[in-house]
Write a protein that holds these residues in place. Structure first.
Motif, PDB file in Angstrom:
ATOM      1  N   ASN A  20       0.867  -1.182   0.000  1.00 32.80           N
ATOM      2  CA  ASN A  20       0.000   0.000   0.000  1.00 32.80           C
ATOM      3  C   ASN A  20       0.900   1.227   0.000  1.00 32.80           C
TER       4      ASN A  20
ATOM      5  N   LYS B  80       0.090   4.285  -0.334  1.00 32.67           N
ATOM      6  CA  LYS B  80      -0.566   5.462   0.266  1.00 32.67           C
ATOM      7  C   LYS B  80      -0.346   6.694  -0.631  1.00 32.67           C
TER       8      LYS B  80
ATOM      9  N   HIS C 238      -9.541   0.738   4.814  1.00 31.59           N
ATOM     10  CA  HIS C 238      -8.211   0.904   5.414  1.00 31.59           C
ATOM     11  C   HIS C 238      -8.320   1.846   6.607  1.00 31.59           C
TER      12      HIS C 238
ATOM     13  N   GLU D 111      -6.723   4.307   7.601  1.00 31.08           N
ATOM     14  CA  GLU D 111      -6.640   5.761   7.350  1.00 31.08           C
ATOM     15  C   GLU D 111      -7.928   6.280   6.726  1.00 31.08           C
TER      16      GLU D 111
ATOM     17  N   GLU E  80      -5.379  -5.269  10.675  1.00 35.42           N
ATOM     18  CA  GLU E  80      -4.340  -4.267  10.896  1.00 35.42           C
ATOM     19  C   GLU E  80      -4.657  -3.494  12.171  1.00 35.42           C
TER      20      GLU E  80
ATOM     21  N   ALA F 243      -0.489  -0.228  15.278  1.00 38.75           N
ATOM     22  CA  ALA F 243       0.732  -0.807  14.703  1.00 38.75           C
ATOM     23  C   ALA F 243       1.030  -0.259  13.310  1.00 38.75           C
ATOM     24  N   ILE F 244       0.108   0.533  12.754  1.00 38.59           N
ATOM     25  CA  ILE F 244       0.283   0.978  11.369  1.00 38.59           C
ATOM     26  C   ILE F 244       1.179   2.207  11.328  1.00 38.59           C
ATOM     27  N   GLY F 245       2.307   2.046  10.664  1.00 35.06           N
ATOM     28  CA  GLY F 245       3.235   3.161  10.475  1.00 35.06           C
ATOM     29  C   GLY F 245       3.936   3.616  11.743  1.00 35.06           C
TER      30      GLY F 245
ATOM     31  N   GLY G  21      -1.329  -6.749   8.944  1.00 31.48           N
ATOM     32  CA  GLY G  21      -0.681  -5.489   8.576  1.00 31.48           C
ATOM     33  C   GLY G  21      -0.373  -4.666   9.806  1.00 31.48           C
ATOM     34  N   GLY G  22       0.743  -3.963   9.766  1.00 30.40           N
ATOM     35  CA  GLY G  22       1.137  -3.121  10.901  1.00 30.40           C
ATOM     36  C   GLY G  22       2.624  -3.264  11.121  1.00 30.40           C
TER      37      GLY G  22
ATOM     38  N   VAL H  79       5.023  -4.398   9.314  1.00 32.04           N
ATOM     39  CA  VAL H  79       5.724  -5.622   8.896  1.00 32.04           C
ATOM     40  C   VAL H  79       7.002  -5.219   8.179  1.00 32.04           C
TER      41      VAL H  79
ATOM     42  N   LEU I 180      -0.302  -7.054   4.579  1.00 32.09           N
ATOM     43  CA  LEU I 180      -0.513  -5.780   3.883  1.00 32.09           C
ATOM     44  C   LEU I 180       0.569  -4.833   4.410  1.00 32.09           C
TER      45      LEU I 180
ATOM     46  N   GLY J 138       2.779  -1.244   4.363  1.00 30.89           N
ATOM     47  CA  GLY J 138       2.799   0.175   4.036  1.00 30.89           C
ATOM     48  C   GLY J 138       4.226   0.643   3.794  1.00 30.89           C
ATOM     49  N   GLY J 139       4.857   1.182   4.840  1.00 28.36           N
ATOM     50  CA  GLY J 139       6.184   1.787   4.709  1.00 28.36           C
ATOM     51  C   GLY J 139       7.201   0.927   3.973  1.00 28.36           C
TER      52      GLY J 139
HETATM   53  C1  PEP Z   1      -0.755  -0.150   5.953  1.00 29.71           C
HETATM   54  O1  PEP Z   1      -0.736   0.960   5.452  1.00 29.71           O
HETATM   55  O2  PEP Z   1      -1.698  -0.900   5.697  1.00 29.71           O
HETATM   56  C2  PEP Z   1       0.340  -0.548   6.836  1.00 29.71           C
HETATM   57  C3  PEP Z   1       0.270  -1.716   7.427  1.00 29.71           C
HETATM   58  O3  PEP Z   1       1.373   0.336   7.003  1.00 29.71           O
HETATM   59  P1  PEP Z   1       2.800   0.031   7.726  1.00 29.71           P
HETATM   60  O4  PEP Z   1       3.322  -1.251   7.133  1.00 29.71           O
HETATM   61  O5  PEP Z   1       3.646   1.207   7.382  1.00 29.71           O
HETATM   62  O6  PEP Z   1       2.541  -0.098   9.177  1.00 29.71           O
END
Ligand code: PEP
Length: 253
Positions: A11, A13, A96, A98, A168, A172-174, A212-213, A215, A233, A235-236
């Motif tokens: 993702n 973003k 999601h 966000e 997610e 834990a996300i970002g 997700g979070g 990873v 899933l 993100g960064g």
């Molecule tokens: C996400 O945006 O779904 C996500 C899990 O982000 P991150 O991996 O950066 O925590």
């Protein structure tokens, strides 16, 4: 690893530009060519969907970060499923965190989007997860259950073959914080139990649930080694070709 084929999504973003998106897509496509045992998708920003689609190969699916459920009309700024399909999109995220917590989408809208995606033949990645205060209050499973039941309302058993759940935890996300593999496994098992209640054991057992979070390559293998975790899933770490490919390989086993 379970019999379900793991699935890894990137993702992106609101990151990249036309040039860097294409370069990232090329790198991911090259790294995934010939890899079996894992399904991969990337979600670039809307303006770069066609650029990125032309840079991908059969090993990586083009996906979108969001959609709008109406087919056309006076919905300024929104994107329909037909428009996504025109760009070569085959999968889309719904709900999601966000979208839920920054943009303010609620369960009813997320359900409409999920059903619109499925009715258009897309793969829908329904994202769920608790906020920190909800976790601290012991509400993780209740929040996940509510979001799953509401998000999947009206989704038929046949359509479940094109549903992926992404668990997610919002905290834990970002953030660099990751659920422990045991905590993540526990949440995934509870989510699968909700799916069993809704659709029976066969469909629940075949539905992929991504984690997700935050990873990253260093924690991916242990997370993906849990029996109910079917990929991630990302993100960064999906913005760096080498990091993302390390995670993809961890899922491929
Ligand atoms: C996400 O945006 O779904 C996500 C899990 O982000 P991150 O991996 O950066 O925590």
């Amino acid at each position: 690893m379970s019999k379900r084929r793991p699935i890894i999504g990137g993702n992106w973003k609101m990151n990249t530009n036309a040039e860097s998106a294409v370069a990232l897509a090329r790198g991911v496509a090259d790294g995934c060519a010939g890899l079996s045992g894992v399904e991969v998708f990337v979600c670039p920003p809307f303006p770069y969907l066609t650029h990125v689609g032309s840079a991908l190969n059969n090993a990586v699916m083009l996906a979108a970060q969001d959609l709008y459920h109406e087919p056309d009309g006076a919905f300024t700024g929104e994107i329909s499923t037909a428009m996504l399909a025109d760009c070569g999109v085959r999968a889309v995220l719904t709900g999601h965190s966000e979208r839920r917590h920054v943009i303010g989408e609620g369960d009813a809208l997320i359900n409409k989007k999920t059903r619109a995606a499925l009715n258009a033949g897309l793969l829908a990645v329904l994202c769920v997860g608790e906020k920190l205060d909800q976790r601290d209050a012991g509400e993780t499973d209740a929040v996940n259950e509510r979001q799953i039941r509401a998000g999947l309302a009206g989704v038929t058993p046949d359509q479940m073959a094109r549903v992926v759940i992404a668990y997610e935890p919002v905290w834990a996300i970002g953030t660099g914080k990751t659920a422990t593999p045991a905590d993540a496994q526990d949440a995934h098992a509870k989510i699968r139990a909700v799916l069993t209640d809704l659709y029976g054991p066969e469909i629940a057992g075949a539905t992929r649930i991504q984690y997700g979070g935050s990873v990253k390559a260093s924690n991916a293998a242990e997370l993906f080694g849990q029996p109910d975790i079917d990929g991630g899933l990302i993100g960064g770490a999906s913005l760096k070709t080498a990091d993302f490919l390390d995670i993809v390989r961890a899922a491929a086993g």
